[in-house]
Design an enzyme around this catalytic site. Structure first.
Site, mmCIF file in Angstrom:
data_model
loop_
_atom_site.group_PDB
_atom_site.id
_atom_site.type_symbol
_atom_site.label_atom_id
_atom_site.label_comp_id
_atom_site.label_asym_id
_atom_site.label_seq_id
_atom_site.Cartn_x
_atom_site.Cartn_y
_atom_site.Cartn_z
ATOM 1 N N GLY A 7 0.835 -1.209 0.000
ATOM 2 C CA GLY A 7 0.000 0.000 0.000
ATOM 3 C C GLY A 7 0.860 1.245 0.000
ATOM 4 O O GLY A 7 1.935 1.261 0.594
ATOM 5 N N ARG A 59 3.682 -16.013 -5.580
ATOM 6 C CA ARG A 59 2.262 -16.370 -5.718
ATOM 7 C C ARG A 59 1.655 -15.380 -6.700
ATOM 8 O O ARG A 59 0.844 -14.554 -6.362
ATOM 9 C CB ARG A 59 1.531 -16.220 -4.362
ATOM 10 C CG ARG A 59 1.774 -17.342 -3.389
ATOM 11 C CD ARG A 59 0.875 -17.217 -2.162
ATOM 12 N NE ARG A 59 -0.445 -17.778 -2.385
ATOM 13 C CZ ARG A 59 -1.557 -17.047 -2.530
ATOM 14 N NH1 ARG A 59 -1.534 -15.732 -2.481
ATOM 15 N NH2 ARG A 59 -2.708 -17.637 -2.724
ATOM 16 N N ASP A 82 5.464 -5.317 5.652
ATOM 17 C CA ASP A 82 5.845 -6.706 5.961
ATOM 18 C C ASP A 82 5.731 -7.635 4.749
ATOM 19 O O ASP A 82 6.579 -8.504 4.555
ATOM 20 C CB ASP A 82 5.062 -7.247 7.168
ATOM 21 C CG ASP A 82 3.556 -7.171 6.988
ATOM 22 O OD1 ASP A 82 3.091 -6.355 6.171
ATOM 23 O OD2 ASP A 82 2.835 -7.931 7.662
ATOM 24 N N GLY A 83 4.711 -7.440 3.904
ATOM 25 C CA GLY A 83 4.550 -8.287 2.724
ATOM 26 C C GLY A 83 5.724 -8.125 1.771
ATOM 27 O O GLY A 83 6.413 -9.104 1.410
ATOM 28 N N ASP A 133 0.687 1.730 8.990
ATOM 29 C CA ASP A 133 0.267 0.911 10.137
ATOM 30 C C ASP A 133 1.290 0.885 11.279
ATOM 31 O O ASP A 133 0.948 0.546 12.405
ATOM 32 C CB ASP A 133 0.016 -0.544 9.693
ATOM 33 C CG ASP A 133 -1.040 -0.645 8.600
ATOM 34 O OD1 ASP A 133 -1.821 0.311 8.445
ATOM 35 O OD2 ASP A 133 -1.082 -1.677 7.905
ATOM 36 N N ASP A 151 3.574 -1.218 11.845
ATOM 37 C CA ASP A 151 3.573 -2.560 12.441
ATOM 38 C C ASP A 151 4.757 -3.420 12.021
ATOM 39 O O ASP A 151 4.698 -4.646 12.070
ATOM 40 C CB ASP A 151 2.259 -3.284 12.089
ATOM 41 C CG ASP A 151 2.088 -3.466 10.580
ATOM 42 O OD1 ASP A 151 2.885 -2.903 9.804
ATOM 43 O OD2 ASP A 151 1.156 -4.183 10.167
ATOM 44 N N ARG A 178 -24.261 13.503 20.410
ATOM 45 C CA ARG A 178 -24.220 12.160 19.835
ATOM 46 C C ARG A 178 -22.970 11.406 20.268
ATOM 47 O O ARG A 178 -21.999 12.007 20.733
ATOM 48 C CB ARG A 178 -24.135 12.262 18.302
ATOM 49 C CG ARG A 178 -25.420 12.588 17.624
ATOM 50 C CD ARG A 178 -25.141 12.811 16.151
ATOM 51 N NE ARG A 178 -26.370 12.960 15.401
ATOM 52 C CZ ARG A 178 -26.468 13.554 14.224
ATOM 53 N NH1 ARG A 178 -25.399 14.076 13.653
ATOM 54 N NH2 ARG A 178 -27.615 13.627 13.597
ATOM 55 N N GLY A 219 -5.044 0.229 10.034
ATOM 56 C CA GLY A 219 -3.980 -0.308 10.881
ATOM 57 C C GLY A 219 -3.895 -1.819 10.877
ATOM 58 O O GLY A 219 -3.027 -2.404 11.519
ATOM 59 N N ARG A 220 -4.855 -2.443 10.210
ATOM 60 C CA ARG A 220 -4.883 -3.915 10.142
ATOM 61 C C ARG A 220 -4.871 -4.531 11.546
ATOM 62 O O ARG A 220 -5.730 -4.182 12.348
ATOM 63 C CB ARG A 220 -3.702 -4.418 9.335
ATOM 64 C CG ARG A 220 -4.144 -5.084 8.044
ATOM 65 C CD ARG A 220 -2.978 -5.799 7.427
ATOM 66 N NE ARG A 220 -2.540 -5.145 6.218
ATOM 67 C CZ ARG A 220 -3.142 -5.303 5.046
ATOM 68 N NH1 ARG A 220 -4.180 -6.066 4.933
ATOM 69 N NH2 ARG A 220 -2.679 -4.697 3.983
ATOM 70 N N ARG A 240 -23.236 7.852 15.379
ATOM 71 C CA ARG A 240 -22.847 7.892 13.956
ATOM 72 C C ARG A 240 -21.412 7.420 13.785
ATOM 73 O O ARG A 240 -20.579 7.637 14.668
ATOM 74 C CB ARG A 240 -22.954 9.324 13.412
ATOM 75 C CG ARG A 240 -24.371 9.878 13.392
ATOM 76 C CD ARG A 240 -25.226 9.133 12.381
ATOM 77 N NE ARG A 240 -26.636 9.452 12.575
ATOM 78 C CZ ARG A 240 -27.270 10.467 11.997
ATOM 79 N NH1 ARG A 240 -26.613 11.279 11.206
ATOM 80 N NH2 ARG A 240 -28.543 10.670 12.233
ATOM 81 N N HIS A 280 -8.959 5.498 3.097
ATOM 82 C CA HIS A 280 -7.717 5.826 2.397
ATOM 83 C C HIS A 280 -7.307 7.285 2.511
ATOM 84 O O HIS A 280 -6.215 7.649 2.058
ATOM 85 C CB HIS A 280 -7.833 5.402 0.930
ATOM 86 C CG HIS A 280 -7.867 3.912 0.780
ATOM 87 N ND1 HIS A 280 -9.025 3.186 0.950
ATOM 88 C CD2 HIS A 280 -6.881 3.004 0.529
ATOM 89 C CE1 HIS A 280 -8.759 1.891 0.785
ATOM 90 N NE2 HIS A 280 -7.476 1.756 0.532
ATOM 91 N N GLN A 336 -6.317 8.445 5.030
ATOM 92 C CA GLN A 336 -5.133 8.338 5.894
ATOM 93 C C GLN A 336 -3.862 8.055 5.101
ATOM 94 O O GLN A 336 -2.757 8.214 5.606
ATOM 95 C CB GLN A 336 -5.310 7.199 6.906
ATOM 96 C CG GLN A 336 -6.398 7.458 7.906
ATOM 97 C CD GLN A 336 -6.957 6.167 8.492
ATOM 98 O OE1 GLN A 336 -6.543 5.747 9.551
ATOM 99 N NE2 GLN A 336 -7.889 5.536 7.816
ATOM 100 N N ARG A 337 -4.014 7.538 3.892
ATOM 101 C CA ARG A 337 -2.828 7.175 3.110
ATOM 102 C C ARG A 337 -2.467 8.238 2.066
ATOM 103 O O ARG A 337 -1.380 8.197 1.499
ATOM 104 C CB ARG A 337 -3.071 5.835 2.398
ATOM 105 C CG ARG A 337 -3.108 4.665 3.321
ATOM 106 C CD ARG A 337 -2.429 3.443 2.760
ATOM 107 N NE ARG A 337 -2.680 3.144 1.397
ATOM 108 C CZ ARG A 337 -3.265 2.024 0.951
ATOM 109 N NH1 ARG A 337 -3.703 1.129 1.816
ATOM 110 N NH2 ARG A 337 -3.398 1.795 -0.324
HETATM 111 O O1 F6P Z 1 -1.328 -1.663 5.251
HETATM 112 C C1 F6P Z 1 -1.823 -0.405 4.933
HETATM 113 C C2 F6P Z 1 -3.324 -0.416 4.851
HETATM 114 O O2 F6P Z 1 -3.756 0.907 4.580
HETATM 115 C C3 F6P Z 1 -4.050 -0.982 6.064
HETATM 116 O O3 F6P Z 1 -4.112 -0.089 7.135
HETATM 117 C C4 F6P Z 1 -5.385 -1.310 5.452
HETATM 118 O O4 F6P Z 1 -6.016 -2.326 6.172
HETATM 119 C C5 F6P Z 1 -5.024 -1.770 4.070
HETATM 120 O O5 F6P Z 1 -3.760 -1.239 3.770
HETATM 121 C C6 F6P Z 1 -5.992 -1.364 2.995
HETATM 122 O O6 F6P Z 1 -5.590 -1.933 1.798
HETATM 123 P P1 F6P Z 1 -6.204 -1.550 0.374
HETATM 124 O O7 F6P Z 1 -5.549 -0.285 -0.081
HETATM 125 O O8 F6P Z 1 -5.892 -2.709 -0.482
HETATM 126 O O9 F6P Z 1 -7.679 -1.337 0.585
#
Ligand code: F6P
Length: 365
Positions: free
Chosen positions: A14, A82, A118-119, A142, A144, A177, A185-186, A281, A287, A289-290
């Protein structure tokens, strides 16, 4: 002037803010100080398997420190061991690692720099064990990854999430509310924990501490009775009730980590409404966050990691990832990184600090 060697660089998994800053740091130092030729591989391991790459000049990496995403593109599905492709309308998985290895050899590089989580870095470790000289650089929102205290992308994600909480607070207050914000964060609760503390969330729910819904409902009612007629809850996408399961949004079969979490905020919201009668709510930050620009912290971290990676290439410290430990740069075997994820320890100082200021972590009042 002829170059004194060649390196290739790829970003896998990601995306996150700071990848361009690290590409810039690696390429600039490699060109300026070592007179190396730098090849940018497109879309992570996809570019290795499919031979898609281009030369990166100094000008190509100039002016990108503040850019989000990655100029090289990325893929969180292209895994040489894979590899998934559509054949006659069917998803087929095959091991194309020998093609990938042959392609890297054909490129004639002294080192392949792999920027990833990690992947990506587990795959890098396997390629290294098959003879590919690799240096790894940690990236993920994440936070992690084993072997490093922090990854770039994390601070930027926490910044966005904290702003989210600040914005939800005013509307929660006005409408009396419960507002729930679900963050990424998985399996690791770092983003929820840090943004929850920074945003003064009333409750922070992380995967490492399964929550008790009755405790949460009690807390919401208590606050309401005491005059605080709203509650802010930050929940990590991987969080689950003590007696419940992780909420899965979708399965991405071809991914190195096929489960995509998402939706726990809605499950939680429905339960809180049912138990308290207070309107609830949910916002899933997703995304957001990314995306966007990296924070100054992430730009600095990326620059430190990227330039150190070139030092490691120079001394042929292959099979290692550059990491940060107690604010110092360290070299960590990829083998160690590949062992698993770094989740939040139950006695993490921030867990204790959150409890000390009265934040409920869902397990006790
Ligand atoms: O590992 C980064 C991350 O943004 C995780 O926090 C989230 O679970 C995952 O990737 C989302 O992946 P995708 O972009 O495939 O929806």
């Amino acid at each position: 002037m002829s170059t004194e060697g060649r390196i290739a660089i790829l970003s896998g998994g990601g995306d996150c803010p700071g990848i361009n800053a690290v590409i810039r740091a690696v390429a600039k130092k490699a060109i300026l100080e070592h007179n190396l030729e730098v090849i940018g591989v497109e879309d992570g391991y996809e570019g290795i398997i499919r031979n898609r790459h281009r030369k990166l000049s100094f000008a190509d990496v100039s002016g990108i420190i503040s850019m989000g995403g990655t100029i090289l593109g990325t893929s969180n599905t292209a895994n040489p061991y894979r590899y998934t492709s559509l054949k006659n309308g069917q998803l087929e998985i095959e091991d194309v690692s020998q093609i990938a290895i042959a392609n890297v050899k054909k490129l004639g590089v002294d080192c392949l720099v792999c920027i990833g989580g990690d992947g990506t870095l587990s795959i890098a470790n396997s390629l290294f064990k098959e003879g590919i000289p690799i240096v790894g650089i940690p990236k993920t929102i994440d936070n992690d990854l084993r072997g490093t205290d922090v990854t770039f992308g994390f601070d930027s994600a926490v910044f966005v999430a904290t702003e989210g909480i600040d914005r939800l607070r005013t509307t929660a207050q006005s409408h009396h509310r419960v507002m729930i914000m679900e963050v990424m964060g998985r399996n690791a609760g770092w983003i929820a924990l840090h943004s929850g503390v920074a945003g003064g969330g009333d409750m922070i729910l992380i995967p490492e501490i399964p929550y008790n819904i009755n405790v949460i409902a009690e807390q919401v009612k208590e606050r309401s009775k005491s005059g605080k007629r709203f509650s802010l809850i930050v929940v990590s996408e991987g969080a689950r009730a003590k007696d419940g399961n992780i909420v899965v949004q979708r399965i991405v079969k071809e991914s190195t980590d096929p489960i995509r979490y998402g939706g726990v905020g809605f499950v939680l919201g429905a339960k809180i409404e049912e138990l308290t009668g207070i309107e609830t709510r949910t916002v899933v930050l997703g995304h957001l966050q990314r995306g966007g620009v990296p924070t100054p912290f992430d730009r600095v971290l990326a620059t430190r990691l990227g330039t150190k990676a070139v030092d490691m290439i120079d001394k042929k410290a292959y099979g290692y990832m550059v990491g940060i430990s107690c604010n110092s740069l360290v070299e960590v075997p990829l083998e160690e990184v590949a062992k698993g994820q770094r989740t939040v320890p139950l006695n993490d100082p921030l867990v204790r600090a959150a409890r000390s200021v009265g934040t409920c972590l869902g397990d006790c009042l």
